[in-house]
Design a protein around this motif. Structure first.
Motif, mmCIF file in Angstrom:
data_model
loop_
_atom_site.group_PDB
_atom_site.id
_atom_site.type_symbol
_atom_site.label_atom_id
_atom_site.label_comp_id
_atom_site.label_asym_id
_atom_site.label_seq_id
_atom_site.Cartn_x
_atom_site.Cartn_y
_atom_site.Cartn_z
ATOM 1 N N ARG A 489 0.917 -1.176 -0.005
ATOM 2 C CA ARG A 489 0.134 0.182 0.027
ATOM 3 C C ARG A 489 1.144 1.292 0.058
ATOM 4 N NH1 ARG A 489 -5.297 -1.706 1.406
ATOM 5 N NH2 ARG A 489 -5.256 -3.660 2.479
ATOM 6 N N PRO A 490 0.287 2.454 -0.405
ATOM 7 C CA PRO A 490 0.864 3.540 0.037
ATOM 8 C C PRO A 490 1.541 3.784 1.306
ATOM 9 C CG PRO A 490 -1.081 3.893 -1.478
ATOM 10 C CD PRO A 490 -1.162 2.573 -1.187
ATOM 11 N N ALA A 491 2.577 4.404 1.306
ATOM 12 C CA ALA A 491 2.986 4.863 2.672
ATOM 13 C C ALA A 491 2.123 5.499 3.577
ATOM 14 C CB ALA A 491 4.285 5.750 2.663
ATOM 15 N N ALA A 492 1.344 6.487 3.355
ATOM 16 C CA ALA A 492 0.227 7.064 3.940
ATOM 17 C C ALA A 492 -0.765 6.123 4.525
ATOM 18 C CB ALA A 492 -0.208 8.270 3.392
ATOM 19 N N HIS A 493 -1.235 4.902 3.537
ATOM 20 C CA HIS A 493 -2.301 4.199 4.076
ATOM 21 C C HIS A 493 -1.682 3.153 4.864
ATOM 22 C CE1 HIS A 493 -4.531 4.774 -0.299
ATOM 23 N NE2 HIS A 493 -4.363 5.865 0.430
ATOM 24 N N ARG A 494 -0.486 2.747 4.766
ATOM 25 C CA ARG A 494 0.010 1.914 5.455
ATOM 26 C C ARG A 494 0.285 2.498 7.114
ATOM 27 N NH1 ARG A 494 5.001 -0.226 2.891
ATOM 28 N NH2 ARG A 494 3.617 -1.444 1.858
ATOM 29 N N ARG A 498 -1.538 0.884 10.244
ATOM 30 C CA ARG A 498 -0.747 0.485 11.362
ATOM 31 C C ARG A 498 -1.397 0.750 12.573
ATOM 32 N NH1 ARG A 498 3.818 -2.096 11.908
ATOM 33 N NH2 ARG A 498 4.297 -2.039 9.880
ATOM 34 N N GLU A 499 -1.653 2.444 12.610
ATOM 35 C CA GLU A 499 -2.323 2.596 13.825
ATOM 36 C C GLU A 499 -3.797 2.288 14.100
ATOM 37 O OE1 GLU A 499 -1.485 6.697 15.258
ATOM 38 O OE2 GLU A 499 0.010 7.061 13.723
ATOM 39 N N VAL A 500 -4.461 2.580 13.108
ATOM 40 C CA VAL A 500 -6.012 2.198 13.575
ATOM 41 C C VAL A 500 -6.207 0.338 13.613
ATOM 42 C CG1 VAL A 500 -6.837 3.895 12.190
ATOM 43 C CG2 VAL A 500 -6.549 1.919 11.082
ATOM 44 N N SER A 501 -5.207 -0.417 13.256
ATOM 45 C CA SER A 501 -5.444 -1.693 13.323
ATOM 46 C C SER A 501 -5.046 -2.074 14.837
ATOM 47 C CB SER A 501 -4.126 -2.484 12.793
ATOM 48 O OG SER A 501 -4.516 -2.635 11.184
ATOM 49 N N GLU A 614 -8.053 -4.061 6.936
ATOM 50 C CA GLU A 614 -7.671 -3.133 6.708
ATOM 51 C C GLU A 614 -8.544 -2.196 5.503
ATOM 52 O OE1 GLU A 614 -3.195 -5.148 7.288
ATOM 53 O OE2 GLU A 614 -4.116 -4.549 5.207
ATOM 54 N N ASN A 615 -8.889 -2.831 4.589
ATOM 55 C CA ASN A 615 -9.922 -2.211 3.527
ATOM 56 C C ASN A 615 -10.866 -1.531 4.128
ATOM 57 O OD1 ASN A 615 -8.175 -3.280 1.604
ATOM 58 N ND2 ASN A 615 -9.430 -5.048 0.992
ATOM 59 N N ALA A 616 -11.452 -2.272 5.449
ATOM 60 C CA ALA A 616 -12.872 -1.601 5.831
ATOM 61 C C ALA A 616 -12.175 -0.481 6.740
ATOM 62 C CB ALA A 616 -13.265 -2.868 6.943
ATOM 63 N N THR A 808 9.531 -5.242 1.893
ATOM 64 C CA THR A 808 10.079 -6.325 2.435
ATOM 65 C C THR A 808 9.794 -6.862 3.849
ATOM 66 O OG1 THR A 808 11.757 -6.328 0.687
ATOM 67 C CG2 THR A 808 12.098 -7.719 2.648
ATOM 68 N N ASP A 809 10.079 -5.888 4.668
ATOM 69 C CA ASP A 809 9.765 -5.919 6.200
ATOM 70 C C ASP A 809 8.430 -6.219 6.543
ATOM 71 O OD1 ASP A 809 12.607 -5.284 6.457
ATOM 72 O OD2 ASP A 809 12.042 -3.259 7.173
ATOM 73 N N ILE A 810 7.389 -5.451 5.672
ATOM 74 C CA ILE A 810 6.138 -6.147 5.974
ATOM 75 C C ILE A 810 5.715 -7.170 5.669
ATOM 76 C CG2 ILE A 810 3.698 -5.433 5.395
ATOM 77 C CD1 ILE A 810 4.533 -3.396 7.013
ATOM 78 N N LEU A 811 6.373 -7.792 4.516
ATOM 79 C CA LEU A 811 6.010 -9.082 4.007
ATOM 80 C C LEU A 811 6.555 -10.239 4.931
ATOM 81 C CD1 LEU A 811 5.125 -11.039 1.894
ATOM 82 C CD2 LEU A 811 7.385 -10.811 0.742
#
Length: 818
Positions: A489-494, A498-501, A614-616, A808-811
């Motif tokens: 995902r774009p860095a902003a989305h990510r 990460r915070e709302v999760s 995440e999509n939600a 890569t870190d996320i994966l």
């Protein structure tokens, strides 16, 4: 079954006159040498059969009531069963050429229960009917045992018995050991066999304080203990038979030296009565057949013994699947357990048809037989002949066998079995298993053998529930920020996700969920929505991963229903993953209707579940803003009716979504053509728009339809791509045995960047999942950028590497949590 003849026929040599016509002189000499080499083993095997027959054949029938005086008949039945088993094994029924067969001596306690039950049901006024029905019951046990062995071998289920809990069998063996010790006491003192059934205070006082009783049972017990002390020092296989040959010799030397009267010794209980040395009142081995009159058999009492018969059968069938592999290891011979079971089936069926008791292959006797040179079928056949000769001689000589010899033999086996159950297992089993062993032995001694077996099964089930309840069914529990999906995902989305999760809780379960383990799971799920923590840690989704769960019982499934109602009342969505509707866990959950609830979602993998949550979250932000110009395409399943309030205000969860969105996504630039580059790189470096304007001419715009394959694994790279819109899906296959790992890539992310920069082959297969608009930086344009604007190329490569490192870190993090 093909029966193998113990004598091998060889072609005749010309000029042979001393041998039969079809056997050569060389084969005769070889046969003679084999016979001579087998004689020590045959003598040892015969002696062991004599000792076992006299000791355990004498106690086949209880020594009270109408059965008093039938010890000799029991010896005859012992030898008939032994001869049958020996003949079947030596003629091919066993893969062990020198197999030794014998009556199952461990089932004597069950025989006593059968005899006592039949005598009680018929009444002592019908002695002939009682004996005939009892012999028929013994015969029925042989037939049932033979059928069970035959079916297990024919259906090749020999390994199935190995799944039965070993400690229950050990407890039963210990119970048999106690029975034999008590039987040794009654045989020594010539008391009825039911005198210690169960032991009473008065009986125990008699054994301890009666001088004559002490003089009868203490010497054989001392002899048994002395033998075990000797065998601890000297382990030669001949110690045991020589020891018991010396005892009667010493006895009669003492009798002769003291000039004692045999009649007086017999009356005082030092020798067996003459009547007990006969088979049914006649000194003939077939005397027991005179009692087996079909007209005297009472079938109603025989029918009532079926529960005991099945308990006896259950105990019988556990021995060969354990003895055969052990003997195979000891002799270093590979055998088929199912073939051995077939052989046991034939021998027991034949024993049943001949009116005698069950039999089996004896581990200890066979091992000793081999060690003395009896590892041939000829030796086994000669042992059968020698045992048959003993049978023909009859049971009259029993009257001259000292009782202490028989009692010592019974004590030896009883002590060995109790030692095996209590002493040998003290450091090999768990505390609960040891308690089960002891409880089975106590129950068998105080009540009944059948009750003991059933009690052992019940106690094992109880302890099994306790032990499994203590195991952790929750493998891990963490917030959703630790289990981000593999979607690029774009860095902003990510950053937003990460915070709302933190509003997502992941609960990973394992093992079998049943009434004993689900309580802790239910308590953990309830604690997630407790009022005390709700304000500080609001929750939107609870993800329950069942990928490591092998099954769910009804109690556990109903517990999930209760939890789901609690979560739904709080507006929390329950998400199951690692399960499908047609799997075992899925069917169990479907049966209670939880998967059909509106606030329950089901996914095959944890990655799919996290991608959906995440999509939600992203949809909630974009619906609340309603101000973006470029439509955002989200990957994964889109058939969701889940919606958050458009204002994102009011509850702690909605306020958190609004605050995080304003800090991460709200600042996105919506203009084109720089929007794609800005979405991809603006979060990694403070770069002004002039930089992206200088880079933009080197990119080419392409549009690809759904299903288009951008590249295959190991393809040569042609450049890197930045996604303006649409979705790409990469499939990684690192090894043949490993599962395929999939990664989604959405707008504002890169694809193929590492292989393009390194020049190495592609490591994944990438397909267009939804129609995509891509900006491509080809290898030629990349080299041109490096030549024309080296400083700009350096900045761009740094941005690409930063994005690739984060992806890569996320994966890797996502894979580590799977």
């Amino acid at each position: 079954m093909v029966l193998c003849l113990p004598l091998m026929v060889m072609p005749q040599r010309p000029g042979s006159a001393r041998c039969p016509q079809n056997v050569s002189q060389a084969s005769c000499m070889e046969l003679v040498r084999t016979v001579l080499k087998s004689l020590p083993a045959v003598l040892l095997g015969t002696l062991l059969n004599i000792l076992d027959g006299v000791s355990y054949g004498m106690i086949i029938f209880p020594a009270f009531g109408v059965f008093a005086g039938l010890g000799g008949m029991g010896v005859s039945m012992f030898f008939v069963s032994t001869v049958v088993a020996q003949l079947v094994y030596c003629f091919g029924g066993s893969s062990f050429a020198g197999a030794n067969g014998s009556m199952m001596i461990e089932v004597v306690p069950f025989f006593h229960i059968l005899a006592s039950t039949i005598a009680r049901d018929i009444g002592d006024e019908y002695p002939k009917e009682i004996i005939a029905t009892t012999i028929a019951a013994f015969t029925l046990s042989s037939v049932l045992t033979g059928l069970a062995f035959f079916l297990l071998g024919y259906l090749r289920l020999g390994g199935l018995i190995g799944f039965f809990p070993r400690h229950i069998l050990v407890g039963c063996i210990g119970g048999v050991g106690i029975f034999l010790i008590l039987t040794g006491l009654t045989v020594s003192t010539r008391l009825p066999s039911d005198a210690l059934d169960p032991p009473t205070l008065e009986t125990l006082r008699y054994f301890i304080f009666n001088t004559h009783a002490l003089s009868q049972w203490v010497p054989p017990l001392v002899l048994a203990v002395l033998l075990r002390l000797i065998t601890m020092r000297w382990k030669h296989q001949l110690v045991f038979p020589i020891y018991f040959m010396i005892i009667p010799i010493v006895f009669y030397v003492v009798v002769a030296a003291a000039r004692l009267d045999l009649g007086a010794l017999r009356r005082d209980g030092w020798l067996f009565d003459m009547a007990e040395g006969t088979g049914g009142g006649e000194d003939r081995w077939y005397g027991f057949y005179s009692y087996l009159d079909l007209g005297l058999i009472r079938f109603t009492p025989l029918w009532t013994t079926l529960p005991i018969q099945f308990a006896l059968l259950f105990f019988n069938i556990l021995h060969p699947p354990l003895n055969v592999p052990a003997l195979s290891v000891s002799l270093d011979e590979d055998v088929d357990t199912n073939k051995e079971l077939l052989g046991h089936g034939y021998s027991n069926l034949l024993a049943g048809f001949l009116g005698t008791v069950p039999n089996y292959l004896v581990y200890v006797n066979t091992l000793l037989f081999y060690r003395v040179g009896g590892g041939t079928r000829i030796a086994g056949f000669l042992l059968a002949v020698a045992t048959f000769i003993l049978l023909i001689i009859g049971t009259g000589p029993i009257a001259y066998i000292p009782i202490m010899v028989v009692s010592a033999l019974i004590f030896v086996l009883g002590i060995d079995l109790v030692k095996e159950a209590l002493w040998d297992t003290r450091h090999r089993v768990s505390r609960m298993e040891y308690i089960t062993i002891v409880s089975i032995m106590v129950t068998m001694t105080a009540w009944d053998f059948v009750i003991g077996v059933l009690f052992g099964i019940v106690v094992s089930c109880f302890f099994f529930v306790i032990q499994n309840s203590q195991r952790r069914s929750i493998r891990a529990c963490y917030a959703g920020e630790s289990a981000i999906s593999t979607v690029r995902r774009p860095a902003a989305h990510r950053a937003y996700i990460r915070e709302v999760s933190k509003q997502t809780r992941v609960l990973r379960l394992q093992g079998f969920l049943f009434f004993g383990t689900i309580a802790h799971v239910e308590e953990t799920l309830r604690n997630i929505v407790e009022d005390a923590t709700w304000q500080q840690n609001p929750v939107r989704f609870v993800v329950v991963d069942l990928s490591l769960v092998v099954g769910v019982d009804m109690s556990a499934a109903e517990a999930f229903v209760r939890v789901q109602r609690l979560l739904a009342a709080k507006g929390v969505v329950l998400v199951f993953c690692g399960v499908t509707t047609d799997s075992l866990c899925g069917k169990a959950l479907s049966c209670v209707g939880i998967l059909q609830e509106p606030s329950v979602e089901v996914f095959e993998t944890l990655n799919d579940a996290m991608e959906w949550t995440e999509n939600a979250y992203l949809r909630a932000w974009f619906r609340a803003q309603k101000s973006w110009t470029t439509p955002i395409t989200l990957p994964g399943r889109r058939d969701t009716s889940l919606s958050f309030d458009d204002t994102l205000a009011g509850s702690p969860r909605q306020m958190q979504l609004r605050d995080v969105g304003e800090r991460t996504i709200a600042g996105e630039n919506s203009s084109e053509p720089y929007n794609t580059l800005l979405n991809a790189f603006s979060s990694y470096h403070d770069v002004d728009q002039k930089t992206f304007k200088q880079i933009a001419p080197y990119f080419e715009r392409f549009t690809f339809p759904d299903g288009f394959v951008l590249w295959e694994n190991n393809d040569t790279p042609d450049g890197l791509y930045i996604i303006e819109s649409g979705i790409l899906r990469a499939s990684y296959k690192f090894a043949e045995h490993s599962p395929v790992i999939e990664e989604s890539m959405v707008s504002g992310t890169l694809a193929g960047e590492l292989s393009a920069l390194s020049g190495m082959p592609r490591n994944a297969r990438v397909v267009v999942e939804q129609q995509a608009v891509l900006w491509k930086l080809s290898l030629e344009n990349m080299r041109r950028l490096e030549t024309e604007c080296p400083h700009l190329a350096q900045i761009f490569v740094q941005l690409v590497l930063k994005a690739a490192k984060v992806d890569t870190d996320i994966l890797l993090a996502a894979l580590a949590t799977r």
